[in-house]
Structure formats: C-alpha cells, structure tokens
Design an enzyme around this catalytic site. Sequence first.
Site, PDB file in Angstrom:
ATOM      1  CG  ASP A   1      -2.135  -0.852   1.081  1.00 41.65           C
ATOM      2  OD1 ASP A   1      -2.454  -1.205  -0.054  1.00 41.65           O
ATOM      3  OD2 ASP A   1      -2.767  -1.170   2.102  1.00 41.65           O
TER       4      ASP A   1
ATOM      5  CE  LYS B   1      -7.652   0.133  -0.129  1.00 39.13           C
ATOM      6  NZ  LYS B   1      -6.591  -0.860  -0.016  1.00 39.13           N
TER       7      LYS B   1
END
Length: 463
Positions: free
Chosen positions: A247, A269
């Site tokens: 991530d 994200k």
Amino acid sequence: MDFLPLFCQLQHKPVLIVGGGEVAVRKARLLLDAKARVTINAPHLEPQLMSWAEQGLLTVCAADFHPELLDGKWLVIAATNQPEVNQQVFNEANRRQIFCNVVDSPAHCSAIMPAIIDRSPLMVAISSAGSAPLLSRQLREKIEALLPQHLGQLATLAGKLRERVKAIPDKLARRRFWERLFSHERLACQLARGQQQAAEESVAELLNEPQQSKGSVTLVGAGPGDAGLLTLNGLQQLQQADVVVYDRLVSQEVLAHVRRDAERIFVGKEAGCHCVPQQAINQLLLEQARLGKQVVRLKGGDPFIFGRGGEELETLAEAGIPFSVVPGITAASGCAAYSGIPLTHRDHAQRVQFITGHDKEGNIAQEWPALATPRQTLVFYMGLAHAGRIQDELQTHGLPGHTPVALVEQGTRLQQRVVRGKLQQLAQLATQVESPSLIIIGSVVTLADKLDWYGEANTLAGV
C-alpha cells in the site's frame, strides 16, 4: 556505496605484500588461506614470515620496493610504517590498474580488506569502507556468535545438490526445496553432530517429497513507517515472498527489506482515491496464490486496525487459499510513542479509543456523546478531511474547547512533524499538516512537553 563488495578468486594468482612486520603477517595469513601465490617485499621480516618462506609457502624479496615487483600481480598490499613508501606503492599500482590496499589509509585504497566470518564455503564480510575498522570487528564478533559452525557443511552439501535440484522443472518448486533444506532443523542437528549418513537420508527425504508449489498469502503489518518497528516475523516473510502487494503507507525503508527478486505490486489507495479498487486487490491475491506463489500482502500499521485486512482474508477463506497474519505496530501506538504521548496514564486517561475518520461511504458517523466523555484518549485515523466536523461535534457534546490535541504527520519517520494545540483549533491545525497524519485528543498530549524524545525540532505549538 564507496566500495563494491566483491569476493575474489585468488587461488594460484600472484599477489604482493610490501612490508615485513606484524601487519604483513596478518595479511599474508589471509592470502595464504585463499591459496594465493604470495610475495613479501621487505628488507627485514618477522620470524613467522621467514618460517613460511622456509616452508615454501611464500616468496621473499628482501630489498627496498621497486615498481617492477608489481608486474603481473593481481593485488598489492602496502603494510610498511613508511608513508612515502606506501604512497609510492599506491601510485604505481594505480598506474598499472592493480587493486591496492594501503593499511590504515582508506584514501589510498582501491580495495578494502573486510572483517571476515569464515564458514567456508560460506563467507560473511563486513566493511566500514575503512572509516571504522573497530566497528566492523565488533559487528563480526556479534554475527559470529549467531552463526553455527555447521553452516559451512550445509553450504557444501548444497553445492553437491545443485545439479540434482536443477532437474526439478518448476522454478518455484526448486526454491521451495532450498528453503526447506536450509530451515530443516533435524538436518542441521545431524550436520552439527557429524552424522553424515543420517544427513544424507534427510536430504533424500526432502528430494522425494512432492515438489508441487502450493500458494498462500501472508498478511503482514509493516508498522507506521520506521523500518526498525517491523517485526522479526514480518521481516522473515518479506525475505521469503515471491510477490509483495503493498500500500501507499508502506515506507521505502520497509520495502528495502523485500527479497530482491520478488515481484512488487503497488496497490496504493487513500481516501477518495482508490487507484486499485479493493475488489481488484482481493482478486489479485487470489490469482497470485493460485499460481503457487508465496504472497505477502503488506499493509501500513496493523492490518486488522482500519486496514481492511479482514475483508481480504474473507475472500481468501471463501476460495480455500491458505493464509496467515503477522500483526504490526499500529499507527496509534507508533505515532504516540514517537511523539512523547502515552495513550493511557493514571493521571489522565483510563481508556483509549481508536476511531476511523471515515466509513466506507466516506462519512464520519460516530457516537459523539461517548467520545466526549472525560479521562480518555481519542485517536482518529484518516481524520484530516473531517477535522472541522470532529472539532464541532466533540465540543457540541461537551468536550471542552481547551482539550489538548496533537496532529502527527509521517509518524515514526525521519520526516515526522507534530503540531499541538487545543480542540477549538483543530480545524485550523489540520491545514498545517498533510496526509498521512493521525489526530490524538486528550490531556495526555500535554505530557509531550516532558516526554518528547524523538522529534523536538519538528514539533510546532498551536496558535
């Protein structure tokens, strides 16, 4: 990187040592262990060097240094107590493009002699590029104590098995075999005890096991940023992974620990900007595991605290994919500790609540009366976008406007910044930091005045 670590094959190759003292003895011993053809150039020699010469182990040129001695040499070591001679050796070696090591003079070295841990054929070399030799030796002593003597035998055994293992057609299956071999506790004990026959039987068992690779997924918490906060188990998983899916919040320092030939897939994200939808991430994990790969799903902080780790594992469980979880240090714990803010304290807070700044619809819907009670600490994850709403709701439901708050940006990293102030200023303070940031609310924040050990220079007081 000032020096490229490089292991040189010097067997039967001519090398020169200029100098005949104790340092020359140490260097000659290393080169003789490497089976190099050693020539010693010095007018006077230590007895040990004379003894080796009498045994025919090395050659002596009992004269002052002259450049012709360098002809045909692969390596030269200058170990005299005469700086002008060492300088001459270095200059002449450079002119001939021969690697040169001048003892205790890093500026005159094109090659460095490292501190060595010898478990031949396994070798560990440690170097400080000549800047701190004592530190290199101390590290060698620590590592030496960790490495069992049988590692050399294990490496020798692996060398004998290479051709047989190459016959296994599947690349992943070959790597799985080596991983099982090197982590096989019974085999390690047999080698340590010299039980060669038993060790060969253990190897035969491993070779006869089914080699079909079975994929799995390990959900690993990367911690809040500082790579030193990555757990030992997490580090081991990164070193064994075929694929790492990570991530935006995973720091580059943590990613540096990923096995070099592992595939890295970024699925970062943030609130309102999902470059890879969650459903696509779930499907990606399934696909990679079904290919027989060992997949690490690497998430910032702890994967089970506002990390959607549970959703991903539900998908894997429904598909029958094996999985495991390695917890990480959550951002609340890491950021608070690195900001000098204890989340609980007998004089301030008997309860701590972790709250997400937005639900899956992007809203912040909370039980505000329960959050506005005294003697507790509130930690809002992903709350910057709703800082004004948090301020208004908490004050409306009775939390005093003078309640201390802290916003921690890039927590636990070198770039960490902490902005402190009062609840009534929260919306304004939120404009001074960027994501990722954590919001801490409660009287424990005042303790940072005394307990901030990490980032005093990067702490700003609220207006």
